[in-house]
Write a protein that holds these residues in place. Structure first.
Motif, PDB file in Angstrom:
ATOM      1  N   CYS A   3       0.832  -1.211   0.000  1.00 22.74           N
ATOM      2  CA  CYS A   3       0.000   0.000   0.000  1.00 22.74           C
ATOM      3  C   CYS A   3       0.864   1.256   0.000  1.00 22.74           C
ATOM      4  CB  CYS A   3      -0.919   0.012   1.218  1.00 22.74           C
ATOM      5  SG  CYS A   3      -2.354  -1.068   1.097  1.00 22.74           S
ATOM      6  N   VAL A   4       1.933   1.245   0.780  1.00 24.18           N
ATOM      7  CA  VAL A   4       2.836   2.398   0.817  1.00 24.18           C
ATOM      8  C   VAL A   4       3.353   2.698  -0.583  1.00 24.18           C
ATOM      9  CG1 VAL A   4       5.078   3.229   1.635  1.00 24.18           C
ATOM     10  CG2 VAL A   4       3.531   2.082   3.218  1.00 24.18           C
ATOM     11  N   ILE A   5       3.799   1.651  -1.271  1.00 23.98           N
ATOM     12  CA  ILE A   5       4.329   1.830  -2.625  1.00 23.98           C
ATOM     13  C   ILE A   5       3.220   2.271  -3.581  1.00 23.98           C
ATOM     14  CG2 ILE A   5       5.619   0.751  -4.493  1.00 23.98           C
ATOM     15  CD1 ILE A   5       7.137   0.950  -1.858  1.00 23.98           C
TER      16      ILE A   5
ATOM     17  N   PHE B 257       0.452   3.960  -2.971  1.00 24.28           N
ATOM     18  CA  PHE B 257       0.017   5.336  -2.769  1.00 24.28           C
ATOM     19  C   PHE B 257       1.117   6.351  -3.049  1.00 24.28           C
ATOM     20  CE2 PHE B 257      -3.443   3.241  -0.444  1.00 24.28           C
ATOM     21  CZ  PHE B 257      -4.510   3.888  -1.033  1.00 24.28           C
ATOM     22  N   MET B 258       2.352   5.885  -3.169  1.00 24.77           N
ATOM     23  CA  MET B 258       3.393   6.777  -3.667  1.00 24.77           C
ATOM     24  C   MET B 258       3.047   7.254  -5.079  1.00 24.77           C
ATOM     25  SD  MET B 258       7.104   5.221  -2.630  1.00 24.77           S
ATOM     26  CE  MET B 258       7.657   5.116  -0.939  1.00 24.77           C
TER      27      MET B 258
ATOM     28  N   ASN C 268      -4.740   0.063  -9.954  1.00 25.09           N
ATOM     29  CA  ASN C 268      -4.883   0.593  -8.603  1.00 25.09           C
ATOM     30  C   ASN C 268      -6.239   0.216  -7.995  1.00 25.09           C
ATOM     31  OD1 ASN C 268      -2.708   2.014  -7.349  1.00 25.09           O
ATOM     32  ND2 ASN C 268      -4.160   3.623  -6.812  1.00 25.09           N
TER      33      ASN C 268
ATOM     34  N   ALA D 148      -0.287   3.569   6.369  1.00 23.98           N
ATOM     35  CA  ALA D 148       0.428   3.158   5.158  1.00 23.98           C
ATOM     36  C   ALA D 148       0.131   4.117   4.012  1.00 23.98           C
ATOM     37  CB  ALA D 148       0.027   1.729   4.778  1.00 23.98           C
TER      38      ALA D 148
ATOM     39  N   GLY E 244       2.923   6.587   2.185  1.00 13.36           N
ATOM     40  CA  GLY E 244       3.095   6.542   0.737  1.00 13.36           C
ATOM     41  C   GLY E 244       2.850   7.885   0.087  1.00 13.36           C
TER      42      GLY E 244
ATOM     43  N   GLY F 154       5.796   9.991  -1.759  1.00 16.45           N
ATOM     44  CA  GLY F 154       5.652  10.096  -3.211  1.00 16.45           C
ATOM     45  C   GLY F 154       6.130  11.409  -3.797  1.00 16.45           C
TER      46      GLY F 154
ATOM     47  N   ALA G  18       7.071  -4.270  -4.593  1.00 11.97           N
ATOM     48  CA  ALA G  18       5.847  -4.582  -3.849  1.00 11.97           C
ATOM     49  C   ALA G  18       5.235  -5.904  -4.321  1.00 11.97           C
ATOM     50  CB  ALA G  18       4.834  -3.452  -4.012  1.00 11.97           C
TER      51      ALA G  18
END
Length: 412
Positions: A17-19, A21-22, A110, A139, A143, A147, A173
């Motif tokens: 999720c972090v990646i 939402f980046m 996404n 998270a 992200g 970003g 990810a």
């Protein structure tokens, strides 16, 4: 609450999720460089957000049907693979139309990932629903904060850099999800494409979804249009939106629960939305003053973080339907605001001046306040418990949800 004291399944999905939402903020610092390099107008460049959000919103209608047939892990991996392809192809493109098209593909990926990830984290979490949602929003906040910073650094080299950066990060990810997320022990009952529309018959869920639609109108006006009146370098815009994302993450994890405990969920959302509308109004009045725009972006992160956490929790508890179905129905409605706002903000700015998009965003958010206030009588149960009760109103669907929750918890 220890955010890291979670099953490995939750940690794996949260990292992805972090990646993921980046990818939202990563593009923000390069909007103006793309426009300058490809000779595009602000409204044309803002279509990068519009195509992304429009396809994402429409695809939300199929996410619960797809994940209930493929399973959570395959759906997450499929979404990540599509994002990798969309971002990479956008980086290889030489026209604004091609980039807009590949951003639409990115939005499809996404949608498959985000809706499924939220349901997966809530289902597999070792804590309460509120704790799981705070973890998810943390998270998201990390992200979104990282970003713009990474996008600014890569964008200072080339506007193509952030697109390739997303592909590389998403590949990482993908590997983490593939290796660390176990397969569910059992499959839930396949859901129908009609289920999200049925879910929207519940007045509480529909009210929250419409509120989020208007709120997202203001949110994406801030996100997609502000780089143009700021007129800064990619790194400078990245730093500004890093501050915004950091405030969003802080508010999601720390301020939202405190405000909720003191005022209740719905009243806290109304406070956050009103605060956000006031920030947009301030930016509309002093659009020509860059320090005011910078301060407005950063302060807006606090109100957006509070709103994101509390609205997400409200959606999970607003109607007696499966979590994946509720998330899909809500996301379909709210992303409509995110799809229209970027293009309209660019058009209004080009035609009537930089002040107008912020005034329209202010009006949209205040309309969201009115809709939520009118829906309060259907949401009185939200603060009764921080767990999602088994709703007798939909025994077949809830039984499927219980099966999925139990199987994922055991797999973790």
């Amino acid at each position: 609450m220890n955010l890291l004291r979670q099953p490995k399944a939750v940690l794996a999905v949260a990292f992805a999720c972090v990646i993921a939402f980046m990818g939202i903020g990563l593009v923000d610092p390069i909007l103006k460089p793309i426009a300058d390099s490809l000779g595009a107008t602000p409204s044309q460049t803002s279509l990068l957000f519009t195509s992304y959000m429009a396809v994402m919103g429409l695809a939300m209608l199929i996410t619960s049907a797809v994940s209930s047939r493929l399973g959570v892990k395959p759906t997450l991996l499929l979404g990540l693979a599509v994002i990798i392809a969309g971002a990479g192809l956008a980086g290889l493109s030489d026209s604004i139309r091609a980039i807009v098209g590949y951003r639409a593909l990115w939005g499809l990926g996404n949608a498959l990932f985000v809706a499924t990830a939220l349901a997966a984290i809530v289902s597999a979490s070792s804590g309460s629903v509120r704790d799981a949602i705070i973890f998810y929003e943390a998270a998201l906040g990390v992200g979104i904060a990282a970003g713009p910073l990474i996008g600014g650094v890569l964008g200072s080299i080339s506007w193509r850099g952030p697109f390739f950066g997303v592909s590389v990060l998403m590949a990482l990810a993908f590997l983490v999800t593939l290796l660390l997320l176990p397969n569910a022990a059992a499959r839930p009952r396949p859901s129908s494409l009609r289920d999200p529309f049925r879910a929207l018959r519940h007045p509480g869920l529909l009210g929250v979804a419409l509120t989020a639609l208007f709120y997202n109108f203001g949110f994406f006006t801030l996100l997609a249009y502000t780089p143009f009146p700021l007129d800064m370098s990619a790194q400078q815009v990245g730093l500004v939106f890093f501050g915004w994302g950091a405030m969003l993450a802080f508010a999601s994890v720390f301020l939202a629960p405190r405000l909720q405990g003191g005022f209740g969920t719905i009243r806290s959302i109304l406070i956050a939305l009103t605060g956000f509308a006031l920030v947009l109004a301030m930016m509309a009045i002093w659009t020509d003053h860059k320090p005011v725009l910078v301060a407005g972006v950063v302060v807006a992160g606090l109100f957006l973080g509070i709103n994101n956490t509390l609205v997400t929790e409200t959606v999970m508890k607003a109607a007696p339907v499966e979590r994946g179905v509720a998330s899909a129905a809500y996301s379909f409605v709210r992303f409509s605001g995110g799809a229209v706002a970027p293009w309209l903000a660019g058009y209004l700015g080009e035609t009537f001046g930089d002040h107008v998009p912020y005034w329209v965003g202010t009006a949209a958010v205040m309309l969201g306040v009115l809709v939520l206030a009118a829906s309060r009588r259907h949401l009185g149960h939200i603060d009764e418990s921080h767990t999602i009760p088994a709703a007798s109103a939909a025994p077949a669907q809830d039984g499927a949800a219980e099966t999925r929750d139990t199987s994922m918890a055991r797999a973790a």
